[in-house]
Scaffold this active site. Structure first.
Site, PDB file in Angstrom:
ATOM      1  N   ASP A 279      64.148  -8.733  27.523  1.00  0.00           N
ATOM      2  CA  ASP A 279      63.346  -7.519  27.718  1.00  0.00           C
ATOM      3  C   ASP A 279      64.167  -6.260  27.482  1.00  0.00           C
ATOM      4  O   ASP A 279      63.768  -5.373  26.722  1.00  0.00           O
ATOM      5  CB  ASP A 279      62.752  -7.476  29.130  1.00  0.00           C
ATOM      6  CG  ASP A 279      61.916  -8.699  29.444  1.00  0.00           C
ATOM      7  OD1 ASP A 279      61.411  -9.311  28.480  1.00  0.00           O
ATOM      8  OD2 ASP A 279      61.791  -9.050  30.621  1.00  0.00           O
TER       9      ASP A 279
ATOM     10  N   GLY B 101      38.616 -10.755  40.205  1.00  0.00           N
ATOM     11  CA  GLY B 101      39.098  -9.827  41.225  1.00  0.00           C
ATOM     12  C   GLY B 101      39.130 -10.468  42.596  1.00  0.00           C
ATOM     13  O   GLY B 101      38.423 -11.446  42.847  1.00  0.00           O
TER      14      GLY B 101
ATOM     15  N   GLU C 260      41.562 -17.003  30.397  1.00  0.00           N
ATOM     16  CA  GLU C 260      42.812 -16.346  30.005  1.00  0.00           C
ATOM     17  C   GLU C 260      44.062 -17.113  30.409  1.00  0.00           C
ATOM     18  O   GLU C 260      45.139 -16.836  29.908  1.00  0.00           O
ATOM     19  CB  GLU C 260      42.847 -14.915  30.568  1.00  0.00           C
ATOM     20  CG  GLU C 260      42.942 -14.784  32.087  1.00  0.00           C
ATOM     21  CD  GLU C 260      41.595 -14.831  32.807  1.00  0.00           C
ATOM     22  OE1 GLU C 260      40.666 -15.493  32.298  1.00  0.00           O
ATOM     23  OE2 GLU C 260      41.477 -14.238  33.902  1.00  0.00           O
TER      24      GLU C 260
ATOM     25  N   LYS D  71      55.652 -11.468  28.137  1.00  0.00           N
ATOM     26  CA  LYS D  71      56.877 -12.095  27.658  1.00  0.00           C
ATOM     27  C   LYS D  71      56.732 -12.623  26.228  1.00  0.00           C
ATOM     28  O   LYS D  71      57.596 -12.399  25.391  1.00  0.00           O
ATOM     29  CB  LYS D  71      57.218 -13.250  28.597  1.00  0.00           C
ATOM     30  CG  LYS D  71      58.640 -13.670  28.526  1.00  0.00           C
ATOM     31  CD  LYS D  71      59.444 -12.673  29.304  1.00  0.00           C
ATOM     32  CE  LYS D  71      60.913 -12.944  29.243  1.00  0.00           C
ATOM     33  NZ  LYS D  71      61.609 -11.963  30.093  1.00  0.00           N
TER      34      LYS D  71
ATOM     35  N   HIS E  63      38.582 -19.238  34.455  1.00  0.00           N
ATOM     36  CA  HIS E  63      39.448 -18.239  33.813  1.00  0.00           C
ATOM     37  C   HIS E  63      39.865 -18.707  32.413  1.00  0.00           C
ATOM     38  O   HIS E  63      40.732 -19.561  32.300  1.00  0.00           O
ATOM     39  CB  HIS E  63      40.686 -17.979  34.676  1.00  0.00           C
ATOM     40  CG  HIS E  63      40.369 -17.204  35.904  1.00  0.00           C
ATOM     41  ND1 HIS E  63      40.449 -15.832  35.953  1.00  0.00           N
ATOM     42  CD2 HIS E  63      39.920 -17.599  37.117  1.00  0.00           C
ATOM     43  CE1 HIS E  63      40.086 -15.413  37.152  1.00  0.00           C
ATOM     44  NE2 HIS E  63      39.761 -16.464  37.884  1.00  0.00           N
TER      45      HIS E  63
ATOM     46  N   CYS F 174      34.670 -14.775  36.207  1.00  0.00           N
ATOM     47  CA  CYS F 174      34.837 -14.981  37.646  1.00  0.00           C
ATOM     48  C   CYS F 174      34.179 -13.832  38.425  1.00  0.00           C
ATOM     49  O   CYS F 174      32.963 -13.710  38.401  1.00  0.00           O
ATOM     50  CB  CYS F 174      36.306 -15.173  37.993  1.00  0.00           C
ATOM     51  SG  CYS F 174      36.528 -16.031  39.544  1.00  0.00           S
ATOM     52  N   TYR F 175      34.951 -12.955  39.080  1.00  0.00           N
ATOM     53  CA  TYR F 175      34.313 -11.841  39.791  1.00  0.00           C
ATOM     54  C   TYR F 175      33.409 -11.062  38.835  1.00  0.00           C
ATOM     55  O   TYR F 175      32.316 -10.625  39.206  1.00  0.00           O
ATOM     56  CB  TYR F 175      35.378 -10.897  40.378  1.00  0.00           C
ATOM     57  CG  TYR F 175      34.768  -9.800  41.232  1.00  0.00           C
ATOM     58  CD1 TYR F 175      34.607  -9.973  42.592  1.00  0.00           C
ATOM     59  CD2 TYR F 175      34.319  -8.602  40.655  1.00  0.00           C
ATOM     60  CE1 TYR F 175      34.026  -8.987  43.379  1.00  0.00           C
ATOM     61  CE2 TYR F 175      33.728  -7.611  41.429  1.00  0.00           C
ATOM     62  CZ  TYR F 175      33.588  -7.808  42.792  1.00  0.00           C
ATOM     63  OH  TYR F 175      32.995  -6.836  43.553  1.00  0.00           O
TER      64      TYR F 175
HETATM   65  N1  GLN Z   1      36.955 -13.060  44.825  1.00  0.00           N
HETATM   66  C1  GLN Z   1      35.970 -13.794  44.064  1.00  0.00           C
HETATM   67  C2  GLN Z   1      35.813 -15.221  44.574  1.00  0.00           C
HETATM   68  O1  GLN Z   1      36.595 -15.679  45.359  1.00  0.00           O
HETATM   69  C3  GLN Z   1      36.361 -13.824  42.600  1.00  0.00           C
HETATM   70  C4  GLN Z   1      37.648 -14.549  42.366  1.00  0.00           C
HETATM   71  C5  GLN Z   1      38.208 -14.326  40.984  1.00  0.00           C
HETATM   72  O2  GLN Z   1      37.739 -13.456  40.233  1.00  0.00           O
HETATM   73  N2  GLN Z   1      39.238 -15.079  40.655  1.00  0.00           N
HETATM   74  O3  GLN Z   1      34.908 -15.921  44.180  1.00  0.00           O
END
Ligand code: GLN
Length: 534
Positions: free
Chosen positions: A248, A68, A192, A390, A190, A95-96
């Site tokens: 699409d 996030g 994903e 996609k 990440h 991450c967040y």
């Molecule tokens: N905003 C948070 C950071 O900068 C998390 C970033 C993210 O989840 N990609 O560390």
């Protein structure tokens, strides 16, 4: 077209195993969902402030906390409901999601001295069920190494007391953390995005082994589901659909054809921003070959008039969207029984317009399907691909027998050449660009390179540059060639096309297209650039 719909008891339980993703507003939240479905497990993306009752009702086998844009250090930044950590199911924080998990369970987060954006190397320093055998390479001393993609400013600086550190990078001491007993995992990178090479294996390990889900979710069932919900939504009404020629809207049309047959009326709008001969190809393919009802509206003049003097990309998109919808409403009002407008909106359109359920992802650009919708639209909206990526749409297309197989067409955005002519759109520019782009695409096919790139096109730059032709000074326009490689269009590398090939395309364009004196090649990746220029 025939497609047998079997709704047996067997495939009704395809969503018995389910993963809940709590969305903290990352650009990649839906991608996370898409990856999990690709593994073959049903999942749902939910706003982070979901209630305990909602979690209990959904009854997930595991929970993923997304990334996030916010910082957990800021007051009032979002937190996962405490219930997530007492529900007794595995939790993966990304991450967040990892940062808030660490903080909520007694750890500490700080702004990092060095932000990490892009490639990073993660060293696995402890054994773990989650990462066992997963590595890209090894260091000389045998330490397993992962090549990952990071995007963060903050780092976890203290982990909760019942967690251990599994991996770190040079700048980030806690790149992977775990409480193996509770099956809680936090990863700073990440998994994903495709640029994290082992990302899918990591997610698969979590979903199938740690959470114990079975892979039952597949394209046939997605189609089955879409047909049933379309029938339910539409009843006995008729639907008009904006056929653009891209995959699409084609798959949307095919699904509707299966669901409601001749009550689908396709409207193909020639907005003057199409590629060379595109209008003819689309009407032949869908009208003559596939036998769908098609109304061909020739509206180039109307679009160009509405676009005159507009230079701002967002205004251009909004205008193209507005005129497009006006035309739809006009066409619809001519047909009795039409209550619905179907669109081939896919999820990346929605998330990049930041109209995802949470509304928290930051606006990158509005896509015309979404941004141009007037508030008082007279027709109800049908978007059966709204939650699909996609590559999922491509899989549906294959599952449907791939009736629409125009040489694996690269994606073409709704506003068409409108966002490939920078600044004001003029008919002259459209004609120049159409011609130049046709040469680029033709050469890609000739050199067998078309299918090695994910998307290729030409961009018109409204700047003049000096050239010399036949001993005379020319002072003409510039075009840029753009080609990218990607699987999900969320991240992309610029394509390393051979120099000789680029040379040949440039030569042909300058010689054959009057008005162009210079050709350049775009070497920007996404992020930080986007695939299209506007
Ligand atoms: N905003 C948070 C950071 O900068 C998390 C970033 C993210 O989840 N990609 O560390």
């Amino acid at each position: 077209m025939q497609y047998l719909i079997i709704r047996s008891k067997m495939n009704r339980n395809i969503d018995n195993y389910r993963i809940l993703i709590l969305d903290f507003g990352s650009q990649y939240s839906q991608l996370l969902a898409r990856r999990i479905r690709e593994i073959g497990v049903y999942c749902k993306l939910w706003d982070w402030n979901i209630t305990v009752e909602q979690i209990q009702e959904f009854n997930p086998n595991g929970i993923i906390l997304s990334g996030g844009p916010e910082s957990t250090i800021q007051k009032k930044s979002p937190r996962a409901p405490e219930y997530v950590f007492t529900a007794g199911v595995p939790v993966l924080g990304v991450c967040y999601g990892m940062q808030t998990m660490a903080m909520q369970l007694g750890g500490y987060v700080k702004k990092s001295e060095k932000s990490e954006f892009g490639y990073a190397q993660v060293n696995i320093i402890a054994k773990s069920k989650m990462f066992h055998d997963i590595r890209d390479s090894e260091k000389k001393d045998g330490t397993p190494v992962l090549d990952v993609w990071m995007s963060h400013n903050d780092i976890v600086t203290e982990i909760p007391s019942d967690f251990i550190v599994i991996a770190s990078t040079d700048n980030c001491p806690y790149a992977i953390i775990a409480n193996e007993e509770k099956k809680f995992y936090g990863i700073q990178f990440h998994p994903e995005v495709t640029h994290t090479r082992q990302g899918q294996r990591i997610l698969k390990r979590f979903i199938l082994e740690i959470c114990g889900c079975k892979a039952l979710w597949n394209p046939a069932n997605i189609i089955d589901d879409a047909i049933w919900s379309l029938r339910k939504q539409v009843g006995t009404d008729s639907v008009i659909l904006g056929l653009s020629g891209g995959i699409d809207s084609a798959v949307t049309a095919l699904l509707l054809d299966l669901a409601i047959g001749k009550r689908l009326i396709c409207v193909f709008v020639d907005n003057g921003l199409l590629r060379l001969n595109e209008g003819q190809q689309v009407t032949e393919m869908f009208g003559e070959k596939l036998g769908l009802n098609i109304i061909h509206v020739k509206a180039a003049k109307r679009f160009l008039k509405a676009l005159a003097g507009i230079t701002n990309p967002e205004d251009k998109r909004q205008t193209i969207g507005r005129v497009f919808i006006e035309i739809f409403n006009e066409e619809a009002s001519k047909i009795p029984q039409v209550k619905w407008l179907a669109q081939g909106t896919i999820y990346s359109d929605v998330i990049e317009s930041a109209t995802s359920k949470t509304g928290k992802a930051r606006v990158i650009k509005s896509h015309h399907n979404v941004g141009g919708l007037p508030k008082k639209m007279k027709l109800g909206l049908i978007e059966p691909l709204k939650n699909l990526f996609k590559d999922e749409v491509r899989k549906l297309d294959i599952e449907l027998g791939q009736p629409y197989n125009m040489q694996n067409l690269h994606p073409f955005p709704g506003p068409g050449l409108g966002v490939r002519i920078l600044g004001e759109i003029k008919e002259e520019y459209c004609n120049i660009l159409r011609h130049a782009d046709a040469i680029f695409i033709e050469e890609l096919h000739k050199a067998n390179l078309y299918n090695t790139v994910s998307q290729a096109f030409t961009v018109f730059l409204p700047i003049r540059s000096v050239g010399v032709m036949g001993d005379n000074r020319t002072y003409d326009w510039v075009v840029s060639l753009r080609a990218v490689e990607t699987t999900d269009f969320m991240t992309a590398h610029w394509a390393r096309l051979p120099y000789d090939f680029l040379g040949c395309v440039s030569n042909r364009i300058i010689n054959e297209v009057t008005g162009i004196s210079r050709v350049v090649y775009d070497i920007s990746s996404k992020p930080p650039a986007t695939i299209e220029w506007e």
